[in-house]
Design a protein around this motif. Sequence first.
Motif, PDB file in Angstrom:
ATOM      1  N   GLY A  25      47.145  39.779  36.291  1.00 32.26           N
ATOM      2  CA  GLY A  25      45.918  40.452  35.873  1.00 32.26           C
ATOM      3  C   GLY A  25      44.717  39.991  36.675  1.00 32.26           C
ATOM      4  N   SER A  26      44.635  38.681  36.944  1.00 29.69           N
ATOM      5  CA  SER A  26      43.511  38.138  37.709  1.00 29.69           C
ATOM      6  C   SER A  26      43.527  38.629  39.149  1.00 29.69           C
ATOM      7  N   LEU A  27      44.715  38.689  39.746  1.00 29.22           N
ATOM      8  CA  LEU A  27      44.836  39.206  41.111  1.00 29.22           C
ATOM      9  C   LEU A  27      44.436  40.673  41.164  1.00 29.22           C
ATOM     10  N   MET A  28      44.905  41.454  40.203  1.00 28.16           N
ATOM     11  CA  MET A  28      44.571  42.873  40.168  1.00 28.16           C
ATOM     12  C   MET A  28      43.077  43.083  39.963  1.00 28.16           C
ATOM     13  N   GLN A  29      42.481  42.265  39.103  1.00 31.81           N
ATOM     14  CA  GLN A  29      41.055  42.410  38.802  1.00 31.81           C
ATOM     15  C   GLN A  29      40.210  42.228  40.063  1.00 31.81           C
ATOM     16  N   GLU A  30      40.631  41.322  40.935  1.00 28.66           N
ATOM     17  CA  GLU A  30      39.858  41.076  42.148  1.00 28.66           C
ATOM     18  C   GLU A  30      40.238  42.039  43.273  1.00 28.66           C
ATOM     19  N   LEU A  31      41.506  42.391  43.367  1.00 27.08           N
ATOM     20  CA  LEU A  31      41.962  43.216  44.486  1.00 27.08           C
ATOM     21  C   LEU A  31      41.893  44.710  44.194  1.00 27.08           C
ATOM     22  N   MET A  32      42.000  45.081  42.925  1.00 24.07           N
ATOM     23  CA  MET A  32      41.960  46.487  42.519  1.00 24.07           C
ATOM     24  C   MET A  32      41.092  46.610  41.265  1.00 24.07           C
ATOM     25  N   PRO A  33      39.783  46.360  41.375  1.00 21.79           N
ATOM     26  CA  PRO A  33      38.913  46.229  40.201  1.00 21.79           C
ATOM     27  C   PRO A  33      38.727  47.502  39.396  1.00 21.79           C
ATOM     28  N   ASP A  34      39.175  48.637  39.909  1.00 18.53           N
ATOM     29  CA  ASP A  34      39.030  49.883  39.164  1.00 18.53           C
ATOM     30  C   ASP A  34      40.077  50.045  38.074  1.00 18.53           C
ATOM     31  N   ARG A 457      48.199  48.077  51.493  1.00 15.92           N
ATOM     32  CA  ARG A 457      48.037  48.188  52.945  1.00 15.92           C
ATOM     33  C   ARG A 457      46.612  48.569  53.354  1.00 15.92           C
ATOM     34  N   SER A 458      45.771  48.904  52.395  1.00 17.64           N
ATOM     35  CA  SER A 458      44.422  49.363  52.731  1.00 17.64           C
ATOM     36  C   SER A 458      43.590  48.224  53.305  1.00 17.64           C
ATOM     37  N   GLU A 459      42.615  48.586  54.104  1.00 10.40           N
ATOM     38  CA  GLU A 459      41.769  47.589  54.770  1.00 10.40           C
ATOM     39  C   GLU A 459      40.972  46.774  53.761  1.00 10.40           C
ATOM     40  N   VAL A 460      40.434  47.437  52.747  1.00 12.21           N
ATOM     41  CA  VAL A 460      39.631  46.728  51.737  1.00 12.21           C
ATOM     42  C   VAL A 460      40.488  45.722  50.983  1.00 12.21           C
ATOM     43  N   PHE A 461      41.685  46.151  50.592  1.00 10.35           N
ATOM     44  CA  PHE A 461      42.602  45.265  49.869  1.00 10.35           C
ATOM     45  C   PHE A 461      42.911  44.033  50.715  1.00 10.35           C
ATOM     46  N   GLN A 462      43.282  44.255  51.963  1.00 12.68           N
ATOM     47  CA  GLN A 462      43.669  43.143  52.825  1.00 12.68           C
ATOM     48  C   GLN A 462      42.494  42.186  53.069  1.00 12.68           C
ATOM     49  N   LYS A 463      41.307  42.728  53.202  1.00 12.00           N
ATOM     50  CA  LYS A 463      40.133  41.878  53.402  1.00 12.00           C
ATOM     51  C   LYS A 463      39.898  40.989  52.186  1.00 12.00           C
ATOM     52  N   ASN A 464      39.964  41.587  50.993  1.00 11.97           N
ATOM     53  CA  ASN A 464      39.750  40.815  49.766  1.00 11.97           C
ATOM     54  C   ASN A 464      40.886  39.810  49.552  1.00 11.97           C
ATOM     55  N   LEU A 465      42.112  40.217  49.895  1.00  8.74           N
ATOM     56  CA  LEU A 465      43.257  39.335  49.719  1.00  8.74           C
ATOM     57  C   LEU A 465      43.121  38.084  50.582  1.00  8.74           C
TER      58      LEU A 465
END
Length: 488
Positions: A25-34, A457-465
Amino acid sequence: MTSSSDDQRVDVALIGAGIMSATLGSLMQELMPDLRIHVFERLPKVALESTQAMNNAGTGHAGNCELNYTPEGPDGTVGSAKARGINAAFEVSLQFMARRIEAGLIDNPRAFINPVPQMSFVLGEDNVRFLGARHQAMTAHPMFSEMKLTQDPGELTEWAPLLMAGRDKSAPVAATRVDRGTDVDFGRLTEALFGGLKKHEGFQLHVNHEVRALKRDNQGGWRIKVKDRATGKSRRIHAGFVFLGAGGGALRLLQKSRIPEGRGYGGFPVSGRWLICNNPDIVAQHHAKVYGKAAVGAPPMSVPHLDTRLWGGSPALLFGPFAGFTTRYLKTGSILDLFSSLKAHNLGPMLRVAKDNMHLHRYLIGEALQSHKSRVKSLQDFYPDANPDDWRLAVAGVRVQIIKRDEKGRGQLEFGTEVVTAKDGSLAALLGASPGASTAAATMLEVIERCFPERARSEVFQKNLHRMIPSWGRDLTADLDLLAQVRD
Protein backbone atom coordinates in the motif's frame (compact mmCIF):
# COMPACT_ATOMS: atom_id res chain seq x y z
CA MET A 1 -22.25 -12.70 -6.24
CA THR A 2 -24.53 -10.47 -8.23
CA SER A 3 -23.82 -6.83 -8.96
CA SER A 4 -25.57 -4.10 -7.04
CA SER A 5 -25.66 -0.35 -7.47
CA ASP A 6 -24.61 0.07 -3.83
CA ASP A 7 -21.42 -1.98 -4.23
CA GLN A 8 -18.44 0.03 -3.04
CA ARG A 9 -15.82 0.44 -5.75
CA VAL A 10 -12.08 0.63 -5.06
CA ASP A 11 -9.03 0.33 -7.25
CA VAL A 12 -7.08 -1.90 -4.89
CA ALA A 13 -8.21 -4.26 -2.12
CA LEU A 14 -5.47 -5.50 0.22
CA ILE A 15 -6.57 -8.52 2.26
CA GLY A 16 -4.73 -8.78 5.55
CA ALA A 17 -3.16 -5.89 7.49
CA GLY A 18 0.35 -7.21 8.01
CA ILE A 19 3.74 -6.01 6.81
CA MET A 20 3.17 -7.16 3.22
CA SER A 21 -0.05 -5.19 2.70
CA ALA A 22 1.36 -2.19 4.57
CA THR A 23 4.43 -2.22 2.31
CA LEU A 24 2.48 -2.74 -0.91
CA GLY A 25 0.00 0.00 0.00
CA SER A 26 2.82 2.42 0.85
CA LEU A 27 4.62 1.71 -2.42
CA MET A 28 1.42 2.18 -4.40
CA GLN A 29 0.59 5.40 -2.56
CA GLU A 30 3.89 6.94 -3.63
CA LEU A 31 4.22 5.41 -7.10
CA MET A 32 0.55 5.44 -8.15
CA PRO A 33 -1.09 8.08 -5.90
CA ASP A 34 -4.34 8.15 -7.87
CA LEU A 35 -5.35 4.67 -6.67
CA ARG A 36 -8.11 4.20 -4.09
CA ILE A 37 -6.71 1.61 -1.68
CA HIS A 38 -8.76 -0.24 0.95
CA VAL A 39 -7.40 -2.78 3.44
CA PHE A 40 -9.53 -5.48 5.07
CA GLU A 41 -8.31 -7.17 8.26
CA ARG A 42 -10.29 -9.86 10.11
CA LEU A 43 -8.74 -9.03 13.52
CA PRO A 44 -9.38 -5.87 15.59
CA LYS A 45 -5.90 -4.39 14.99
CA VAL A 46 -3.18 -4.49 12.36
CA ALA A 47 -0.13 -6.80 12.55
CA LEU A 48 -1.56 -9.27 15.07
CA GLU A 49 -0.70 -12.49 13.21
CA SER A 50 2.64 -13.39 11.53
CA THR A 51 3.90 -9.78 11.53
CA GLN A 52 3.63 -9.32 15.30
CA ALA A 53 7.08 -9.46 16.93
CA MET A 54 6.29 -12.42 19.17
CA ASN A 55 4.96 -14.40 16.21
CA ASN A 56 7.85 -13.61 13.86
CA ALA A 57 10.71 -16.12 13.89
CA GLY A 58 13.20 -13.65 12.41
CA THR A 59 13.43 -9.89 12.82
CA GLY A 60 15.90 -8.54 10.32
CA HIS A 61 16.93 -11.41 8.03
CA ALA A 62 19.90 -10.16 6.02
CA GLY A 63 21.78 -13.38 5.26
CA ASN A 64 24.43 -12.51 7.85
CA CYS A 65 23.85 -15.26 10.38
CA GLU A 66 21.23 -17.70 9.05
CA LEU A 67 23.21 -20.87 8.34
CA ASN A 68 20.40 -22.49 6.34
CA TYR A 69 20.93 -19.84 3.64
CA THR A 70 24.49 -21.07 3.03
CA PRO A 71 24.29 -24.81 2.26
CA GLU A 72 27.38 -26.99 2.28
CA GLY A 73 28.03 -29.07 -0.82
CA PRO A 74 29.26 -32.69 -0.87
CA ASP A 75 32.80 -31.44 -1.48
CA GLY A 76 32.73 -29.16 1.57
CA THR A 77 32.32 -25.89 -0.34
CA VAL A 78 29.73 -23.44 0.94
CA GLY A 79 27.30 -21.64 -1.35
CA SER A 80 26.56 -18.01 -0.53
CA ALA A 81 24.34 -16.96 -3.46
CA LYS A 82 21.09 -17.16 -1.48
CA ALA A 83 22.55 -15.17 1.42
CA ARG A 84 23.74 -12.47 -1.01
CA GLY A 85 20.29 -12.28 -2.61
CA ILE A 86 18.57 -11.92 0.77
CA ASN A 87 21.09 -9.29 1.85
CA ALA A 88 20.41 -7.31 -1.32
CA ALA A 89 16.66 -7.58 -0.77
CA PHE A 90 17.03 -6.35 2.81
CA GLU A 91 18.97 -3.35 1.51
CA VAL A 92 15.90 -2.55 -0.61
CA SER A 93 13.75 -2.70 2.53
CA LEU A 94 16.14 -0.32 4.31
CA GLN A 95 15.97 2.15 1.39
CA PHE A 96 12.18 1.92 1.47
CA MET A 97 12.06 2.62 5.21
CA ALA A 98 14.46 5.56 4.81
CA ARG A 99 12.29 7.07 2.09
CA ARG A 100 9.15 6.92 4.26
CA ILE A 101 11.07 8.58 7.10
CA GLU A 102 12.45 11.31 4.83
CA ALA A 103 8.95 11.96 3.47
CA GLY A 104 7.67 12.59 7.01
CA LEU A 105 5.42 9.52 6.93
CA ILE A 106 7.25 7.76 9.78
CA ASP A 107 8.02 9.78 12.89
CA ASN A 108 10.24 7.62 15.10
CA PRO A 109 12.38 4.92 13.44
CA ARG A 110 13.82 3.89 16.82
CA ALA A 111 10.39 2.51 17.61
CA PHE A 112 10.91 -0.31 15.12
CA ILE A 113 14.58 -0.54 13.99
CA ASN A 114 17.70 -0.63 16.16
CA PRO A 115 21.31 -1.79 15.72
CA VAL A 116 21.95 -5.30 17.02
CA PRO A 117 24.99 -7.39 15.94
CA GLN A 118 24.16 -10.63 14.11
CA MET A 119 26.14 -13.77 14.90
CA SER A 120 26.40 -17.43 13.92
CA PHE A 121 27.51 -19.83 16.66
CA VAL A 122 28.45 -23.51 16.33
CA LEU A 123 29.73 -26.36 18.48
CA GLY A 124 31.88 -29.34 17.53
CA GLU A 125 34.79 -29.82 15.15
CA ASP A 126 32.72 -30.48 12.02
CA ASN A 127 30.58 -27.41 12.57
CA VAL A 128 33.63 -25.26 13.36
CA ARG A 129 35.16 -26.36 10.05
CA PHE A 130 31.88 -25.56 8.25
CA LEU A 131 31.68 -22.08 9.79
CA GLY A 132 35.24 -21.38 8.71
CA ALA A 133 34.43 -22.40 5.13
CA ARG A 134 31.28 -20.28 5.26
CA HIS A 135 33.20 -17.26 6.50
CA GLN A 136 35.77 -17.68 3.72
CA ALA A 137 33.07 -17.94 1.06
CA MET A 138 31.09 -14.97 2.33
CA THR A 139 33.91 -12.53 3.04
CA ALA A 140 35.15 -13.08 -0.51
CA HIS A 141 32.23 -10.81 -1.46
CA PRO A 142 32.17 -7.14 -0.36
CA MET A 143 28.63 -7.55 0.97
CA PHE A 144 30.05 -9.52 3.90
CA SER A 145 33.62 -8.22 4.01
CA GLU A 146 33.11 -6.91 7.57
CA MET A 147 32.16 -10.34 8.93
CA LYS A 148 34.49 -11.43 11.76
CA LEU A 149 35.34 -15.03 12.70
CA THR A 150 36.73 -16.30 16.00
CA GLN A 151 37.39 -19.53 17.84
CA ASP A 152 38.96 -17.71 20.77
CA PRO A 153 36.95 -18.15 24.02
CA GLY A 154 38.10 -14.75 25.28
CA GLU A 155 36.89 -12.92 22.19
CA LEU A 156 33.65 -14.89 22.20
CA THR A 157 33.12 -13.82 25.81
CA GLU A 158 33.49 -10.20 24.72
CA TRP A 159 31.01 -10.68 21.86
CA ALA A 160 28.33 -12.55 23.84
CA PRO A 161 29.14 -13.33 27.50
CA LEU A 162 26.20 -15.69 28.01
CA LEU A 163 27.48 -18.07 25.32
CA MET A 164 30.69 -18.79 27.25
CA ALA A 165 29.59 -18.52 30.88
CA GLY A 166 29.94 -21.98 32.41
CA ARG A 167 31.24 -23.55 29.18
CA ASP A 168 34.26 -25.85 28.97
CA LYS A 169 36.84 -23.57 27.35
CA SER A 170 38.54 -26.56 25.67
CA ALA A 171 35.41 -27.51 23.71
CA PRO A 172 35.59 -26.61 19.98
CA VAL A 173 33.39 -23.57 19.33
CA ALA A 174 33.33 -20.82 16.73
CA ALA A 175 31.30 -17.76 15.88
CA THR A 176 31.01 -15.10 13.22
CA ARG A 177 29.78 -11.57 13.86
CA VAL A 178 28.45 -8.76 11.68
CA ASP A 179 28.24 -5.50 13.62
CA ARG A 180 26.06 -3.93 10.92
CA GLY A 181 23.03 -5.94 12.01
CA THR A 182 19.58 -4.78 13.04
CA ASP A 183 16.59 -5.76 15.10
CA VAL A 184 13.35 -4.89 13.30
CA ASP A 185 9.98 -4.94 15.02
CA PHE A 186 7.85 -5.45 11.93
CA GLY A 187 4.68 -5.05 13.94
CA ARG A 188 5.61 -1.51 14.95
CA LEU A 189 6.83 -0.80 11.41
CA THR A 190 3.48 -1.95 10.03
CA GLU A 191 1.65 0.38 12.41
CA ALA A 192 3.89 3.26 11.28
CA LEU A 193 3.31 2.48 7.59
CA PHE A 194 -0.45 2.39 8.02
CA GLY A 195 -0.20 5.63 9.98
CA GLY A 196 1.42 7.23 6.93
CA LEU A 197 -1.14 5.71 4.58
CA LYS A 198 -4.01 7.20 6.57
CA LYS A 199 -2.79 10.63 5.48
CA HIS A 200 -3.64 9.66 1.89
CA GLU A 201 -7.15 10.70 0.84
CA GLY A 202 -7.84 7.54 -1.15
CA PHE A 203 -6.92 5.13 1.65
CA GLN A 204 -9.18 3.31 4.14
CA LEU A 205 -8.38 0.62 6.70
CA HIS A 206 -11.19 -1.71 7.79
CA VAL A 207 -10.42 -3.85 10.85
CA ASN A 208 -12.76 -6.60 12.09
CA HIS A 209 -13.67 -7.22 8.44
CA GLU A 210 -13.39 -10.76 7.13
CA VAL A 211 -13.45 -11.69 3.43
CA ARG A 212 -16.04 -14.44 3.01
CA ALA A 213 -16.21 -14.76 -0.79
CA LEU A 214 -14.13 -13.71 -3.78
CA LYS A 215 -15.33 -13.95 -7.38
CA ARG A 216 -14.40 -12.48 -10.74
CA ASP A 217 -16.79 -9.98 -12.28
CA ASN A 218 -17.43 -9.36 -15.96
CA GLN A 219 -15.35 -6.16 -15.99
CA GLY A 220 -11.94 -7.72 -15.35
CA GLY A 221 -12.02 -7.09 -11.60
CA TRP A 222 -13.25 -8.83 -8.47
CA ARG A 223 -16.33 -8.82 -6.27
CA ILE A 224 -15.54 -9.40 -2.63
CA LYS A 225 -18.05 -10.23 0.08
CA VAL A 226 -16.84 -8.78 3.38
CA LYS A 227 -18.39 -9.41 6.79
CA ASP A 228 -18.08 -6.86 9.58
CA ARG A 229 -17.32 -9.12 12.55
CA ALA A 230 -18.33 -6.42 15.02
CA THR A 231 -21.85 -5.84 13.63
CA GLY A 232 -22.41 -9.10 11.75
CA LYS A 233 -23.38 -7.20 8.60
CA SER A 234 -21.99 -8.06 5.17
CA ARG A 235 -21.31 -5.86 2.17
CA ARG A 236 -19.84 -6.17 -1.27
CA ILE A 237 -16.72 -4.52 -2.64
CA HIS A 238 -15.75 -4.21 -6.28
CA ALA A 239 -11.95 -4.08 -6.73
CA GLY A 240 -9.89 -3.77 -9.87
CA PHE A 241 -6.91 -5.46 -8.18
CA VAL A 242 -6.77 -7.78 -5.15
CA PHE A 243 -3.72 -8.69 -3.07
CA LEU A 244 -3.97 -11.66 -0.72
CA GLY A 245 -1.46 -10.90 2.02
CA ALA A 246 -3.19 -12.69 4.85
CA GLY A 247 -0.28 -14.87 6.00
CA GLY A 248 -1.43 -18.45 6.44
CA GLY A 249 -4.94 -17.40 5.42
CA ALA A 250 -3.80 -16.45 1.91
CA LEU A 251 -4.00 -20.03 0.63
CA ARG A 252 -7.70 -20.42 1.44
CA LEU A 253 -8.44 -17.05 -0.17
CA LEU A 254 -6.43 -18.04 -3.25
CA GLN A 255 -8.58 -21.17 -3.48
CA LYS A 256 -11.75 -19.06 -3.24
CA SER A 257 -10.55 -17.00 -6.21
CA ARG A 258 -10.45 -20.14 -8.42
CA ILE A 259 -7.71 -18.73 -10.64
CA PRO A 260 -6.00 -21.51 -12.63
CA GLU A 261 -2.59 -20.37 -11.44
CA GLY A 262 -3.53 -21.35 -7.88
CA ARG A 263 -4.35 -24.95 -8.71
CA GLY A 264 -2.14 -27.59 -7.13
CA TYR A 265 -1.00 -25.43 -4.22
CA GLY A 266 -1.37 -26.70 -0.68
CA GLY A 267 -0.02 -25.71 2.70
CA PHE A 268 1.78 -27.45 5.56
CA PRO A 269 1.32 -25.54 8.85
CA VAL A 270 4.04 -25.40 11.51
CA SER A 271 3.41 -23.80 14.90
CA GLY A 272 6.05 -22.32 17.18
CA ARG A 273 6.91 -21.46 20.77
CA TRP A 274 9.56 -19.31 22.45
CA LEU A 275 11.43 -19.32 25.71
CA ILE A 276 11.48 -15.69 26.89
CA CYS A 277 13.63 -14.01 29.53
CA ASN A 278 12.77 -10.57 30.94
CA ASN A 279 15.19 -10.70 33.87
CA PRO A 280 17.04 -7.36 33.43
CA ASP A 281 20.29 -8.74 34.90
CA ILE A 282 20.38 -11.50 32.27
CA VAL A 283 19.08 -9.38 29.39
CA ALA A 284 21.77 -6.75 30.00
CA GLN A 285 24.52 -9.34 29.38
CA HIS A 286 23.46 -10.19 25.83
CA HIS A 287 23.16 -7.82 22.89
CA ALA A 288 23.15 -9.89 19.70
CA LYS A 289 21.13 -12.16 17.45
CA VAL A 290 22.92 -15.51 17.66
CA TYR A 291 21.88 -18.24 15.22
CA GLY A 292 22.91 -21.89 15.40
CA LYS A 293 22.38 -24.94 13.20
CA ALA A 294 18.99 -26.58 12.92
CA ALA A 295 18.49 -30.13 14.12
CA VAL A 296 18.39 -32.81 11.43
CA GLY A 297 14.88 -32.90 9.94
CA ALA A 298 13.87 -29.53 11.40
CA PRO A 299 12.14 -26.93 9.19
CA PRO A 300 14.08 -23.68 8.57
CA MET A 301 11.79 -21.67 10.85
CA SER A 302 13.10 -23.83 13.73
CA VAL A 303 16.74 -22.76 13.42
CA PRO A 304 17.63 -22.11 17.09
CA HIS A 305 18.67 -18.61 18.04
CA LEU A 306 19.31 -16.63 21.20
CA ASP A 307 17.85 -13.34 20.16
CA THR A 308 17.86 -9.79 21.49
CA ARG A 309 14.45 -8.26 20.75
CA LEU A 310 13.36 -4.69 21.40
CA TRP A 311 9.67 -3.93 21.79
CA GLY A 312 9.06 -0.22 22.14
CA GLY A 313 12.64 0.23 23.32
CA SER A 314 12.41 -2.45 26.03
CA PRO A 315 14.80 -5.38 25.45
CA ALA A 316 14.10 -9.05 26.10
CA LEU A 317 15.78 -12.33 25.19
CA LEU A 318 14.07 -15.01 23.14
CA PHE A 319 15.29 -18.53 22.51
CA GLY A 320 13.82 -20.89 19.98
CA PRO A 321 11.55 -21.13 18.21
CA PHE A 322 10.44 -24.64 19.09
CA ALA A 323 8.32 -26.04 16.30
CA GLY A 324 5.09 -27.92 16.84
CA PHE A 325 2.40 -29.79 14.98
CA THR A 326 -0.83 -27.94 14.19
CA THR A 327 -3.69 -28.03 11.72
CA ARG A 328 -4.36 -24.27 11.98
CA TYR A 329 -3.26 -21.92 9.22
CA LEU A 330 -3.37 -18.89 11.52
CA LYS A 331 -2.66 -18.49 15.22
CA THR A 332 -6.27 -17.33 15.56
CA GLY A 333 -7.50 -19.81 12.94
CA SER A 334 -9.54 -23.02 13.09
CA ILE A 335 -8.28 -26.55 13.73
CA LEU A 336 -10.10 -27.43 10.50
CA ASP A 337 -7.95 -25.10 8.33
CA LEU A 338 -5.70 -27.86 6.98
CA PHE A 339 -8.58 -30.20 6.19
CA SER A 340 -10.75 -27.53 4.56
CA SER A 341 -7.84 -26.64 2.25
CA LEU A 342 -7.86 -30.13 0.72
CA LYS A 343 -9.15 -29.96 -2.85
CA ALA A 344 -9.20 -32.36 -5.78
CA HIS A 345 -6.38 -30.43 -7.46
CA ASN A 346 -4.00 -30.45 -4.46
CA LEU A 347 -4.89 -33.68 -2.69
CA GLY A 348 -2.31 -35.72 -4.63
CA PRO A 349 0.62 -33.35 -3.97
CA MET A 350 -0.33 -32.98 -0.30
CA LEU A 351 -0.63 -36.73 0.26
CA ARG A 352 2.71 -37.28 -1.48
CA VAL A 353 4.38 -34.69 0.75
CA ALA A 354 2.79 -36.26 3.84
CA LYS A 355 4.12 -39.68 2.81
CA ASP A 356 7.62 -38.41 1.98
CA ASN A 357 7.99 -36.31 5.14
CA MET A 358 6.94 -38.63 7.94
CA HIS A 359 10.20 -37.76 9.71
CA LEU A 360 9.06 -34.13 9.78
CA HIS A 361 5.70 -35.09 11.31
CA ARG A 362 7.48 -37.10 14.00
CA TYR A 363 9.88 -34.23 14.66
CA LEU A 364 7.06 -31.67 15.02
CA ILE A 365 5.01 -33.88 17.32
CA GLY A 366 8.11 -34.55 19.43
CA GLU A 367 8.81 -30.83 19.64
CA ALA A 368 5.23 -30.13 20.73
CA LEU A 369 5.46 -32.71 23.52
CA GLN A 370 8.73 -31.42 24.97
CA SER A 371 8.84 -30.53 28.65
CA HIS A 372 10.11 -27.21 29.99
CA LYS A 373 13.19 -29.04 31.23
CA SER A 374 13.88 -30.41 27.75
CA ARG A 375 13.52 -26.96 26.13
CA VAL A 376 15.84 -25.40 28.70
CA LYS A 377 18.38 -28.14 27.95
CA SER A 378 18.38 -26.98 24.30
CA LEU A 379 18.85 -23.42 25.53
CA GLN A 380 21.81 -24.53 27.64
CA ASP A 381 23.66 -25.60 24.47
CA PHE A 382 23.79 -21.85 23.78
CA TYR A 383 23.79 -20.51 27.34
CA PRO A 384 25.19 -23.18 29.69
CA ASP A 385 24.34 -21.31 32.90
CA ALA A 386 20.69 -20.71 31.97
CA ASN A 387 18.39 -20.96 34.99
CA PRO A 388 14.99 -22.50 34.11
CA ASP A 389 13.28 -20.10 36.51
CA ASP A 390 14.38 -17.09 34.38
CA TRP A 391 12.59 -18.36 31.27
CA ARG A 392 8.91 -18.71 30.47
CA LEU A 393 7.17 -20.34 27.50
CA ALA A 394 5.17 -18.24 25.04
CA VAL A 395 3.26 -19.24 21.92
CA ALA A 396 4.70 -17.92 18.66
CA GLY A 397 2.96 -17.73 15.30
CA VAL A 398 2.05 -20.25 12.61
CA ARG A 399 3.92 -20.59 9.34
CA VAL A 400 2.28 -22.32 6.39
CA GLN A 401 4.97 -23.85 4.20
CA ILE A 402 4.15 -24.18 0.50
CA ILE A 403 3.24 -27.50 -1.09
CA LYS A 404 3.23 -27.48 -4.88
CA ARG A 405 3.54 -29.79 -7.84
CA ASP A 406 7.03 -30.47 -9.17
CA GLU A 407 7.93 -30.99 -12.84
CA LYS A 408 6.72 -34.59 -12.65
CA GLY A 409 3.37 -33.62 -11.13
CA ARG A 410 4.29 -34.89 -7.68
CA GLY A 411 4.15 -32.87 -4.49
CA GLN A 412 7.12 -31.08 -2.98
CA LEU A 413 7.49 -29.07 0.21
CA GLU A 414 8.95 -25.56 -0.15
CA PHE A 415 10.37 -23.44 2.67
CA GLY A 416 10.58 -20.06 0.95
CA THR A 417 8.03 -17.50 -0.20
CA GLU A 418 6.23 -17.39 -3.53
CA VAL A 419 3.96 -14.90 -5.27
CA VAL A 420 1.11 -16.40 -7.30
CA THR A 421 -0.54 -14.03 -9.79
CA ALA A 422 -3.51 -14.28 -12.11
CA LYS A 423 -2.63 -14.22 -15.80
CA ASP A 424 -4.32 -10.85 -16.27
CA GLY A 425 -2.56 -9.35 -13.24
CA SER A 426 -5.82 -8.62 -11.41
CA LEU A 427 -4.94 -10.73 -8.35
CA ALA A 428 -1.76 -11.69 -6.50
CA ALA A 429 -1.25 -13.89 -3.46
CA LEU A 430 1.81 -14.28 -1.24
CA LEU A 431 2.38 -17.81 0.06
CA GLY A 432 5.07 -19.24 2.29
CA ALA A 433 7.25 -17.97 5.13
CA SER A 434 10.96 -17.19 5.47
CA PRO A 435 12.58 -14.75 4.77
CA GLY A 436 9.24 -12.97 4.46
CA ALA A 437 9.07 -9.61 6.21
CA SER A 438 12.73 -8.67 5.71
CA THR A 439 12.34 -8.81 1.93
CA ALA A 440 8.86 -7.22 1.84
CA ALA A 441 9.79 -4.14 -0.20
CA ALA A 442 11.54 -6.07 -2.98
CA THR A 443 8.77 -8.68 -3.12
CA MET A 444 5.98 -6.10 -3.27
CA LEU A 445 7.76 -4.10 -5.99
CA GLU A 446 7.87 -7.30 -8.03
CA VAL A 447 4.10 -7.65 -7.48
CA ILE A 448 3.55 -4.12 -8.83
CA GLU A 449 5.77 -4.72 -11.86
CA ARG A 450 4.04 -8.01 -12.60
CA CYS A 451 0.46 -6.79 -12.11
CA PHE A 452 0.74 -3.18 -13.34
CA PRO A 453 3.30 -3.60 -16.16
CA GLU A 454 2.27 -0.62 -18.29
CA ARG A 455 2.28 1.83 -15.39
CA ALA A 456 5.53 0.39 -14.06
CA ARG A 457 7.25 1.14 -17.38
CA SER A 458 6.13 4.78 -17.48
CA GLU A 459 8.72 7.52 -17.11
CA VAL A 460 7.00 9.10 -14.10
CA PHE A 461 6.77 5.76 -12.29
CA GLN A 462 10.42 4.95 -12.91
CA LYS A 463 11.55 8.39 -11.78
CA ASN A 464 9.61 8.14 -8.52
CA LEU A 465 10.74 4.54 -8.01
CA HIS A 466 14.44 5.36 -8.28
CA ARG A 467 14.01 8.33 -5.97
CA MET A 468 12.56 5.92 -3.42
CA ILE A 469 14.80 2.89 -4.10
CA PRO A 470 18.00 4.08 -5.85
CA SER A 471 19.25 0.52 -6.37
CA TRP A 472 16.07 -0.89 -7.93
CA GLY A 473 16.67 -2.70 -11.21
CA ARG A 474 20.41 -3.01 -10.58
CA ASP A 475 22.26 -5.95 -9.05
CA LEU A 476 23.59 -4.96 -5.64
CA THR A 477 25.52 -8.23 -5.45
CA ALA A 478 27.52 -7.19 -8.55
CA ASP A 479 27.50 -3.36 -8.53
CA LEU A 480 29.86 -2.76 -5.62
CA ASP A 481 30.04 1.02 -6.02
CA LEU A 482 26.25 1.20 -5.80
CA LEU A 483 26.28 -1.10 -2.75
CA ALA A 484 28.69 1.23 -0.95
CA GLN A 485 26.63 4.26 -1.96
CA VAL A 486 23.38 2.70 -0.70
CA ARG A 487 24.92 1.68 2.62
CA ASP A 488 26.48 5.11 3.15
